[in-house]
Design a protein around this motif. Structure first.
Motif, PDB file in Angstrom:
ATOM      1  N   ASP A  49      28.812 -17.291  -0.830  1.00 43.82           N
ATOM      2  CA  ASP A  49      28.018 -18.429  -0.349  1.00 43.82           C
ATOM      3  C   ASP A  49      27.814 -18.423   1.164  1.00 43.82           C
ATOM      4  O   ASP A  49      27.446 -19.439   1.756  1.00 43.82           O
ATOM      5  CB  ASP A  49      28.691 -19.742  -0.769  1.00 43.82           C
ATOM      6  N   LYS A  50      28.084 -17.306   1.803  1.00 43.49           N
ATOM      7  CA  LYS A  50      28.001 -17.258   3.277  1.00 43.49           C
ATOM      8  C   LYS A  50      26.666 -16.700   3.770  1.00 43.49           C
ATOM      9  O   LYS A  50      26.438 -16.606   4.970  1.00 43.49           O
ATOM     10  CB  LYS A  50      29.129 -16.378   3.843  1.00 43.49           C
ATOM     11  N   GLY A  51      25.812 -16.288   2.859  1.00 44.30           N
ATOM     12  CA  GLY A  51      24.508 -15.759   3.271  1.00 44.30           C
ATOM     13  C   GLY A  51      24.587 -14.406   3.952  1.00 44.30           C
ATOM     14  O   GLY A  51      23.737 -14.073   4.794  1.00 44.30           O
ATOM     15  N   ILE A  52      25.570 -13.603   3.540  1.00 43.48           N
ATOM     16  CA  ILE A  52      25.746 -12.270   4.138  1.00 43.48           C
ATOM     17  C   ILE A  52      24.513 -11.396   3.853  1.00 43.48           C
ATOM     18  O   ILE A  52      24.081 -11.266   2.708  1.00 43.48           O
ATOM     19  CB  ILE A  52      26.997 -11.557   3.545  1.00 43.48           C
ATOM     20  N   THR A  53      23.975 -10.782   4.905  1.00 46.76           N
ATOM     21  CA  THR A  53      22.821  -9.887   4.731  1.00 46.76           C
ATOM     22  C   THR A  53      23.201  -8.413   4.939  1.00 46.76           C
ATOM     23  O   THR A  53      22.515  -7.522   4.469  1.00 46.76           O
ATOM     24  CB  THR A  53      21.690 -10.249   5.716  1.00 46.76           C
ATOM     25  N   LYS A  54      24.289  -8.159   5.704  1.00 51.61           N
ATOM     26  CA  LYS A  54      24.752  -6.774   5.906  1.00 51.61           C
ATOM     27  C   LYS A  54      26.278  -6.731   5.812  1.00 51.61           C
ATOM     28  O   LYS A  54      26.961  -7.565   6.426  1.00 51.61           O
ATOM     29  CB  LYS A  54      24.365  -6.252   7.298  1.00 51.61           C
ATOM     30  N   VAL A  55      26.795  -5.760   5.061  1.00 51.66           N
ATOM     31  CA  VAL A  55      28.234  -5.504   5.072  1.00 51.66           C
ATOM     32  C   VAL A  55      28.440  -4.209   5.857  1.00 51.66           C
ATOM     33  O   VAL A  55      27.846  -3.170   5.534  1.00 51.66           O
ATOM     34  CB  VAL A  55      28.826  -5.384   3.654  1.00 51.66           C
ATOM     35  N   VAL A  56      29.255  -4.296   6.907  1.00 47.54           N
ATOM     36  CA  VAL A  56      29.492  -3.149   7.786  1.00 47.54           C
ATOM     37  C   VAL A  56      30.889  -2.604   7.488  1.00 47.54           C
ATOM     38  O   VAL A  56      31.880  -3.335   7.582  1.00 47.54           O
ATOM     39  CB  VAL A  56      29.399  -3.579   9.269  1.00 47.54           C
ATOM     40  N   GLY A  57      30.968  -1.325   7.121  1.00 43.03           N
ATOM     41  CA  GLY A  57      32.256  -0.690   6.810  1.00 43.03           C
ATOM     42  C   GLY A  57      32.652   0.282   7.905  1.00 43.03           C
ATOM     43  O   GLY A  57      31.798   0.940   8.510  1.00 43.03           O
ATOM     44  N   ILE A  58      33.962   0.350   8.191  1.00 42.33           N
ATOM     45  CA  ILE A  58      34.462   1.256   9.234  1.00 42.33           C
ATOM     46  C   ILE A  58      34.984   2.540   8.594  1.00 42.33           C
ATOM     47  O   ILE A  58      35.759   2.501   7.632  1.00 42.33           O
ATOM     48  CB  ILE A  58      35.561   0.557  10.072  1.00 42.33           C
ATOM     49  N   GLU A  59      34.531   3.698   9.157  1.00 46.57           N
ATOM     50  CA  GLU A  59      34.903   5.020   8.620  1.00 46.57           C
ATOM     51  C   GLU A  59      36.420   5.174   8.563  1.00 46.57           C
ATOM     52  O   GLU A  59      37.103   4.851   9.529  1.00 46.57           O
ATOM     53  CB  GLU A  59      34.317   6.116   9.511  1.00 46.57           C
ATOM     54  N   SER A  60      36.914   5.773   7.536  1.00 43.65           N
ATOM     55  CA  SER A  60      36.174   6.066   6.323  1.00 43.65           C
ATOM     56  C   SER A  60      36.645   5.199   5.155  1.00 43.65           C
ATOM     57  O   SER A  60      35.880   4.935   4.239  1.00 43.65           O
ATOM     58  CB  SER A  60      36.344   7.539   5.939  1.00 43.65           C
ATOM     59  N   ARG A  61      37.880   4.722   5.215  1.00 43.17           N
ATOM     60  CA  ARG A  61      38.371   3.947   4.068  1.00 43.17           C
ATOM     61  C   ARG A  61      37.658   2.615   3.929  1.00 43.17           C
ATOM     62  O   ARG A  61      37.562   2.062   2.826  1.00 43.17           O
ATOM     63  CB  ARG A  61      39.893   3.768   4.137  1.00 43.17           C
ATOM     64  N   GLY A  62      37.120   2.101   5.045  1.00 41.76           N
ATOM     65  CA  GLY A  62      36.368   0.842   4.982  1.00 41.76           C
ATOM     66  C   GLY A  62      35.058   0.967   4.230  1.00 41.76           C
ATOM     67  O   GLY A  62      34.493  -0.030   3.774  1.00 41.76           O
ATOM     68  N   PHE A  63      34.557   2.220   4.068  1.00 40.86           N
ATOM     69  CA  PHE A  63      33.270   2.417   3.392  1.00 40.86           C
ATOM     70  C   PHE A  63      33.332   2.003   1.920  1.00 40.86           C
ATOM     71  O   PHE A  63      32.340   1.547   1.368  1.00 40.86           O
ATOM     72  CB  PHE A  63      32.853   3.895   3.434  1.00 40.86           C
ATOM     73  N   VAL A  64      34.485   2.220   1.302  1.00 43.04           N
ATOM     74  CA  VAL A  64      34.567   2.067  -0.163  1.00 43.04           C
ATOM     75  C   VAL A  64      34.278   0.626  -0.566  1.00 43.04           C
ATOM     76  O   VAL A  64      33.319   0.329  -1.296  1.00 43.04           O
ATOM     77  CB  VAL A  64      35.954   2.509  -0.687  1.00 43.04           C
TER      78      VAL A  64
END
Ligand code: AMP
Length: 174
Positions: A49-64
């Motif tokens: 419900d936060k209106g997220i438009t982009k999820v940004v992941g940090i290399e590399s384990r954050g990508f999953v």
């Protein structure tokens, strides 16, 4: 989400990658279908419900998890990578982490002023990596930024690195 069950799926690896570090290995969580479903569903509920438009992941384990969440939230996925990996124009930020000094980069056109961003990484240790990621987003000035981790190493006090008022959330505290 059953916190104790999820906690048990994260493997502690002693002295990795260097002596004295207890490495929180999330591969054991990711390979367990029930744990993966449960974590993804929990994160989805927290951010739907936060209106997220982009999820940004940090290399590399954050990508999953960032990629899975982006799909679930019907948002875009943006990678933050180590230096020299992104092909187009980038912003860079250097920082100190648990093991030494490092740099991360993001494409200059990845985020716009209209975006509501969820920044995700697997582990919060000193907070240096995520603070650098947060600073990278400063170049693009999105509408709002949320920060999330799967695991927070509370004893290291990394949470204190962030500006007050920034919503920083973690699923599991160790
Ligand atoms: P920090 O910048 O100190 O908060 O470190 C966080 C980054 O380093 C994250 O990208 C983590 O994947 C990694 N990291 C640091 N400490 C650990 C740890 N004990 N176990 C697993 N990953 C870690």
């Amino acid at each position: 989400m059953d916190e104790e069950f999820i906690k048990k799926q994260i493997r502690d690896v002693m002295d990795f990658p260097i002596k004295g570090i207890v490495f929180k290995d999330i591969t054991t969580l990711l390979k367990n279908a029930d744990a993966l479903q449960s974590v993804v569903q929990e994160l989805y509920e927290r951010y739907k419900d936060k209106g997220i438009t982009k999820v940004v992941g940090i290399e590399s384990r954050g990508f999953v998890m960032a990629s899975i969440l982006a799909y679930k939230l019907k948002a875009g996925f943006v990678p933050i990578r180590k230096p020299g990996k992104l092909p187009a124009l980038t912003w860079s930020e250097s920082y100190d982490n648990e093991y030494g000094r490092d740099t991360i980069e993001i494409h200059q056109d990845a985020i716009s002023t209209d975006d509501v961003v969820l920044l995700h990484d697997d582990v919060l240790a000193t907070g240096g990596t995520m603070l650098a990621a947060y600073r990278l987003l400063g170049h693009s000035a999105p509408r709002c930024i949320y920060v999330n981790f799967l695991v927070e190493l509370e004893a290291l006090g990394g949470r204190k690195a962030f500006p007050s008022g920034l919503e920083v959330d973690s699923l599991i505290k160790c």
